[in-house]
Design a protein around this motif. Structure first.
Motif, mmCIF file in Angstrom:
data_model
loop_
_atom_site.group_PDB
_atom_site.id
_atom_site.type_symbol
_atom_site.label_atom_id
_atom_site.label_comp_id
_atom_site.label_asym_id
_atom_site.label_seq_id
_atom_site.Cartn_x
_atom_site.Cartn_y
_atom_site.Cartn_z
ATOM 1 N N ALA A 128 0.829 -1.208 0.000
ATOM 2 C CA ALA A 128 0.000 0.000 0.000
ATOM 3 C C ALA A 128 0.866 1.260 0.000
ATOM 4 O O ALA A 128 0.591 2.226 -0.736
ATOM 5 C CB ALA A 128 -0.926 -0.004 1.215
ATOM 6 N N THR A 129 1.922 1.252 0.810
ATOM 7 C CA THR A 129 2.822 2.411 0.839
ATOM 8 C C THR A 129 3.532 2.588 -0.487
ATOM 9 O O THR A 129 3.712 3.719 -0.971
ATOM 10 C CB THR A 129 3.850 2.230 1.970
ATOM 11 N N LEU A 130 3.932 1.475 -1.099
ATOM 12 C CA LEU A 130 4.612 1.558 -2.386
ATOM 13 C C LEU A 130 3.691 2.094 -3.477
ATOM 14 O O LEU A 130 4.131 2.853 -4.351
ATOM 15 C CB LEU A 130 5.142 0.179 -2.771
ATOM 16 N N VAL A 131 2.425 1.727 -3.427
ATOM 17 C CA VAL A 131 1.462 2.215 -4.420
ATOM 18 C C VAL A 131 1.371 3.736 -4.374
ATOM 19 O O VAL A 131 1.505 4.424 -5.412
ATOM 20 C CB VAL A 131 0.083 1.573 -4.189
ATOM 21 N N PHE A 132 1.139 4.287 -3.190
ATOM 22 C CA PHE A 132 0.996 5.745 -3.080
ATOM 23 C C PHE A 132 2.326 6.459 -3.306
ATOM 24 O O PHE A 132 2.355 7.576 -3.830
ATOM 25 C CB PHE A 132 0.416 6.105 -1.709
ATOM 26 N N THR A 133 3.432 5.828 -2.930
ATOM 27 C CA THR A 133 4.738 6.456 -3.146
ATOM 28 C C THR A 133 5.030 6.586 -4.635
ATOM 29 O O THR A 133 5.490 7.639 -5.107
ATOM 30 C CB THR A 133 5.842 5.626 -2.467
ATOM 31 N N ILE A 134 4.760 5.527 -5.397
ATOM 32 C CA ILE A 134 5.007 5.579 -6.837
ATOM 33 C C ILE A 134 4.078 6.586 -7.514
ATOM 34 O O ILE A 134 4.508 7.370 -8.375
ATOM 35 C CB ILE A 134 4.841 4.186 -7.454
ATOM 36 N N ALA A 135 2.794 6.585 -7.128
ATOM 37 C CA ALA A 135 1.846 7.497 -7.763
ATOM 38 C C ALA A 135 2.178 8.948 -7.460
ATOM 39 O O ALA A 135 2.204 9.802 -8.362
ATOM 40 C CB ALA A 135 0.424 7.164 -7.304
ATOM 41 N N VAL A 136 2.441 9.252 -6.198
ATOM 42 C CA VAL A 136 2.746 10.638 -5.814
ATOM 43 C C VAL A 136 4.083 11.079 -6.395
ATOM 44 O O VAL A 136 4.220 12.196 -6.917
ATOM 45 C CB VAL A 136 2.731 10.776 -4.276
ATOM 46 N N SER A 137 5.096 10.218 -6.304
ATOM 47 C CA SER A 137 6.409 10.587 -6.837
ATOM 48 C C SER A 137 6.356 10.767 -8.349
ATOM 49 O O SER A 137 7.040 11.643 -8.906
ATOM 50 C CB SER A 137 7.431 9.509 -6.476
ATOM 51 N N GLY A 138 5.547 9.946 -9.036
ATOM 52 C CA GLY A 138 5.407 10.122 -10.479
ATOM 53 C C GLY A 138 4.782 11.450 -10.848
ATOM 54 O O GLY A 138 5.223 12.113 -11.804
#
Length: 306
Positions: A128-138
């Motif tokens: 879950a953390t990786l999902v939001f990290t990738i989306a926000v960082s992108g």
């Protein structure tokens, strides 16, 4: 007391007479404990394989599996059954995260961290953390790349969250399911194939993805060289965890199948990292031709948009 002393001396005299008559006679000393020989393997162990005995079905492994079965003895339709999958404390989760970030050469991740108590708490929140990290960082990376361009208007792309969630969770569940089925199938063909449980494989894959969380944050840096160096570094760490975990499970299979299995595991892991980097951070810019707007004085004005 005098009678007891005389009796002991008589016993010693009998033993002395027995040894004099038969020097090869066997005596037992009350001072030295009698050693009971342990069950030995019929074949000689190879170097480096002792630490995988637990995975191959030794007595300690049987005890561990029995304790694990006692913990999960509740019916599967009850809440208590699924509660055991999240029965971990903060120290256990942190210890498993450290083990996935700093793998120990020659050590099995399942044997060291997972087998006593596999969990879904860590893998769920890591994904879950990786999902939001990738989306926000992108989104932030796209914003910083076009920052300062007068024709650019920032619009947050919320669809990246759903795309990242589908990709990450599909990888974290479908790949372990396929690998578990493959190991179960090969276990019917080869006797020494290690049979990991599906929960253990999911746990390994979930914790192996933790390294991509700080990597995704650093992917905001708008330098392709830095990004690809981070990808290679993350792949080396997380890939080594997977190799050291699953190579002992397949090394007794035929050489070609064992190497192909490990290579497939690494290939899928690399495709996930490279695919996320290419889609969310290094997506090519499309030059969309702007519509021709006629002016009032009869001339045409062509605007260029990116």
């Amino acid at each position: 007391i005098a009678c007891l002393v005389m009796y002991l001396f008589a016993e010693f005299d009998d033993a002395a007479n027995l040894l004099a008559a038969n020097p090869d006679a066997t005596t037992i000393s009350i001072d030295e404990p009698v050693e009971i020989p342990k069950n030995q393997h019929s074949h000689r162990q190879e170097p480096g394989r002792e630490e995988d005995d637990e995975l191959l079905g030794t007595d300690d492994s049987d005890k561990t599996e029995l304790l694990a079965g006692q913990k999960k003895s509740a019916p599967f339709w009850t809440f208590e059954y699924y509660q055991t999958f999240f029965d971990v404390d903060t120290y256990q989760v942190l210890d498993r995260i450290k083990g996935s970030v700093f793998p120990v050469p020659g050590k099995n991740f399942v044997r060291l961290y997972i087998r006593s108590n596999p969990d879904l708490y860590g893998p769920f929140w890591i994904c879950a953390t990786l999902v939001f990290t990738i989306a926000v960082s992108g989104n932030l990376s796209n914003f910083f790349i076009h920052l300062g361009k007068p024709t650019y208007h920032y619009v947050p792309e919320f669809k990246k969250v759903s795309i990242a969630a589908t990709t990450i969770y599909a990888y974290a569940w479908l790949v372990p399911l396929a690998l578990w089925g493959f190991l179960m199938w090969r276990n019917t063909k080869v006797m020494n194939i290690v049979s990991y449980s599906f929960l253990e494989i999911v746990c390994v894959y979930g914790y192996s993805l933790f390294i991509y969380i700080p990597t995704a944050i650093l992917w905001i840096i708008p330098q392709k060289v830095v990004r690809w160096v981070l990808v290679v570094f993350s792949l080396c760490l997380s890939g080594s965890v997977l190799v050291m975990t699953f190579w002992p499970a397949v090394r007794d299979d035929s050489r070609r199948i064992a190497v192909a299995t490990v290579a497939t595991i690494l290939l899928l892991h690399a495709l996930l990292a490279v695919g996320c980097l290419a889609y969310f951070f290094d997506a090519p810019e499309l030059d969309i031709p702007a519509p021709i707007i006629p002016a009032h004085n009869g001339t045409t004005v062509i605007t260029k948009s990116h």
